[in-house]
Scaffold this active site. Sequence first.
Site, PDB file in Angstrom:
ATOM      1  N   HIS A 278     -87.931  37.424 -44.107  1.00  0.00           N
ATOM      2  CA  HIS A 278     -86.551  38.166 -44.481  1.00  0.00           C
ATOM      3  C   HIS A 278     -85.465  37.436 -44.319  1.00  0.00           C
ATOM      4  CE1 HIS A 278     -86.430  38.407 -39.768  1.00  0.00           C
ATOM      5  NE2 HIS A 278     -84.944  38.361 -40.000  1.00  0.00           N
ATOM      6  N   ASP A 279     -85.390  36.057 -43.765  1.00  0.00           N
ATOM      7  CA  ASP A 279     -84.151  35.346 -43.547  1.00  0.00           C
ATOM      8  C   ASP A 279     -84.253  34.193 -44.705  1.00  0.00           C
ATOM      9  OD1 ASP A 279     -82.456  36.626 -42.199  1.00  0.00           O
ATOM     10  OD2 ASP A 279     -83.515  35.796 -40.230  1.00  0.00           O
TER      11      ASP A 279
ATOM     12  N   ASP B  67     -85.056  43.580 -36.686  1.00  0.00           N
ATOM     13  CA  ASP B  67     -84.313  42.412 -36.509  1.00  0.00           C
ATOM     14  C   ASP B  67     -83.282  42.278 -35.566  1.00  0.00           C
ATOM     15  OD1 ASP B  67     -83.444  39.961 -37.970  1.00  0.00           O
ATOM     16  OD2 ASP B  67     -81.940  41.126 -39.065  1.00  0.00           O
TER      17      ASP B  67
ATOM     18  N   GLU C  30     -81.541  33.854 -47.571  1.00  0.00           N
ATOM     19  CA  GLU C  30     -80.119  33.587 -47.053  1.00  0.00           C
ATOM     20  C   GLU C  30     -80.094  32.287 -46.318  1.00  0.00           C
ATOM     21  OE1 GLU C  30     -78.795  37.020 -44.848  1.00  0.00           O
ATOM     22  OE2 GLU C  30     -77.566  35.520 -43.623  1.00  0.00           O
ATOM     23  N   ASP C  31     -81.034  31.768 -45.511  1.00  0.00           N
ATOM     24  CA  ASP C  31     -80.808  30.615 -44.931  1.00  0.00           C
ATOM     25  C   ASP C  31     -81.671  29.331 -45.526  1.00  0.00           C
ATOM     26  OD1 ASP C  31     -79.463  32.028 -43.204  1.00  0.00           O
ATOM     27  OD2 ASP C  31     -80.926  32.306 -41.858  1.00  0.00           O
TER      28      ASP C  31
ATOM     29  N   HIS D  12     -88.104  33.475 -34.623  1.00  0.00           N
ATOM     30  CA  HIS D  12     -87.520  34.861 -34.939  1.00  0.00           C
ATOM     31  C   HIS D  12     -88.225  35.796 -36.201  1.00  0.00           C
ATOM     32  CE1 HIS D  12     -84.386  37.734 -36.140  1.00  0.00           C
ATOM     33  NE2 HIS D  12     -84.221  37.121 -37.152  1.00  0.00           N
TER      34      HIS D  12
HETATM   35 MN    MN Z   1     -82.965  37.972 -39.008  1.00  0.00          MN
END
Ligand code: MN
Length: 752
Positions: free
Chosen positions: A100-101, A166, A104-105, A74
């Site tokens: 970018h993630d 995204d 958060e993840d 992704h």
């Molecule tokens: Mn994303």
Amino acid sequence: MSSSVKILSADDQPIQMSLEEEKQHMIRLYRSMLSYARDRLSSQDIKDVKRAFVLASEAHEGMRRRSGEPYMYHPLEVARICAREIHLTSATTLISCLLHDVVEDTDLTLEDLAKRFEPAVINIIGGLTKISTVFEQGTSEQAENFRKVLLTLSSDVRVILIKLADRLHNMRTLHSLPRRKRIRIASETMYLYAPLAHRMGLHVMKSELEDLCLKYTEPDGFRYIAHKLKQTKVQRDRFIKKFIQPIKKALSFCEINYPVVINGRTKSIYSIWSKMKKQRIPFKDIYDLFALRIVIDVPEDREKELCWQIYSLVTDIYKPNPDRLRDWISTPKSNGYESLHTTVMSGSGQWVEVQIRSCRMDEIAERGYAAHWRYKEQTTDSQNRESMLDHWLLKVRGMLENKIQTDAVDFVQDFRSSLQTREVYAFTPKGRLCILSEGATVLDFAFEVHTEIGKTCIGGKVNHQLQPLNYKLKNGDQIEILSSSQQRPQEAWLKFLATSKARNAVRQSLEEERRELVERGKHQVREHLFPITKGENEEKDMKKLNNNLDKLVQYFQLSSEKDLYHQVGEGKLPLSKLAKIYEQLIQATNSNKKTPEEMGNSKKAMILGLDSTHKHGEPQLAPCCHPLPGDEVFGVKTYEGVKIHRNSCKNAPELLSQHGDQIVWVEWNQDLENRSMAVISLRGFDRRGMTRDIMQVISVESEINAQSVYLNVNNSIFEGEVKLYINGTERLNRLLDRLSEVKGVVSVVRSD
Ligand code: MN
């Protein structure tokens, strides 16, 4: 067919790969991404990008997407979209995409990243990371997150561009999510992200987003148009070839010494679908399924002259429609779009839109803001071109700075209205120009001039004529504002104000006023009720008063304690009444002080007058779209129970994207006993007995019960509307088919 969406079959499963193969694929994606950016990166840049790739891969190690693919695909795809499709190729952008993630993840924090990457990257990633705190009840998490993204816009536009990339990748891979999630994400995309892409001038992306949304919200309509386009492709290609021939010939004879490319572009499925819906016409009646594009590779100082030269050449061959000439070269659209459009009559009697532009304009038309940046560096004469988009960005920034505390849903609605590009130009009495969004009123104008003038405005003289506050401005209007010191902002103003500046100012002063009333009310309530409490000691009494306040809120059917104070402060709820109820309440609790069980009962008795059983009731069908069994639908929780809407309802995008927490997922009951209302629009040539024949078809289907039939004849053309109760879309479709067979009927469509 040059439509942007690939149709996936239902069994479109990712190919099974071994871990090693997956790793190889990741490296291929990485190299592919770099190949679009390499020329613009220094060797240090490339090292930094690689560092980000390695870090992200390690952080996401073992994580998988819903489709079963490694998660790392992704971020890599997002970076690839930025590089290849938006032409954003700086190291900062690519690194931000790859990471970018991560915050958060995974376990990595923004602080961890701050130690390894430059501040610009950290700022962007911070903006892209969703908020994970708990929300106040009623706030939409989606709206909050969107607001956060926008807040970062004030420092870096790339946040928006990456967010769009995204979203695009998520939409491209949406088929692996469960249905309800798909529809919610698609609606949000339609409501916010597609208009945003449009505002940024990313035309290609906007079309693809819209097509993908349609594919998931209206799969039948999408498939139908895709199929029709495929069916008519050969015919269309032949037509285009024939149409182009004389233009090519003429070009070869004249002295335009720059390369020219001509091609026919099929319009997007979504734009065809909305046209069919808006104009209520079947596929076969849409004449402009494609536009012809003539792109000339010419230096910037000669592009205008040569575009007009080609225009003249084309219109020597084909007659133009004078009403359809659009010159966006002299005045570019506010999202930066430049092009010359004309619609001409082909040899076979069909109108064809022809777009004429330079390579530079073409790049901007397809890639928008990013392309702007690129050309900004190269040319000197682009201040003019830049100013419109910059003007918008400035406006958005102003809005963001003022309004951090407004309700997120209001905020997003305001922002969305600022995405609409249409504007109206009005003047002050001294001739100063004010540009407002379309639909702006006299009152909006007053706020635009000055907030204080807006607050005290009572009307205006528009072109020397007295007009009310809600008068809608027209281009060229000259306005003199009338004000009065007695005036103050009203709640009702919010119903017609069109600009976010005015709406924000009104909301803010209403909020201030409210706060004052609440304070006053609170004081009065305490003062009046405390003596009634009369208990053993002050501390206990205070506690008792607080406990009982909740019950009073319930008794008067208010939403909160604040609301109660507000009502009192405003004088709507008399203190005497409040005191009386409170007294009863105290007495009841005192006399019932026995077992906890009885306490519970007495509590219930206390809030008598309210319906203590929960109202569930039958779901209601929304009057805005008249759903029928078989339609794709969803439900919305409201005070009156659950309301059912069609996925294609005009209100659906807003409901789904803004009130996600109130959405209920519903399925039609198997037995379709219940009939519901459907509206059918008819159009055709009138003849004797037309109404009778139509009625007959309707009554032949004996179970169909027409509620109203209305036909209007004008110059032998009739337009009609039939409202009826029917069960199931299958039956309705059969009726539509039968009606279209009636002699003289030209079109029959279901309308909302
Ligand atoms: Mn994303």
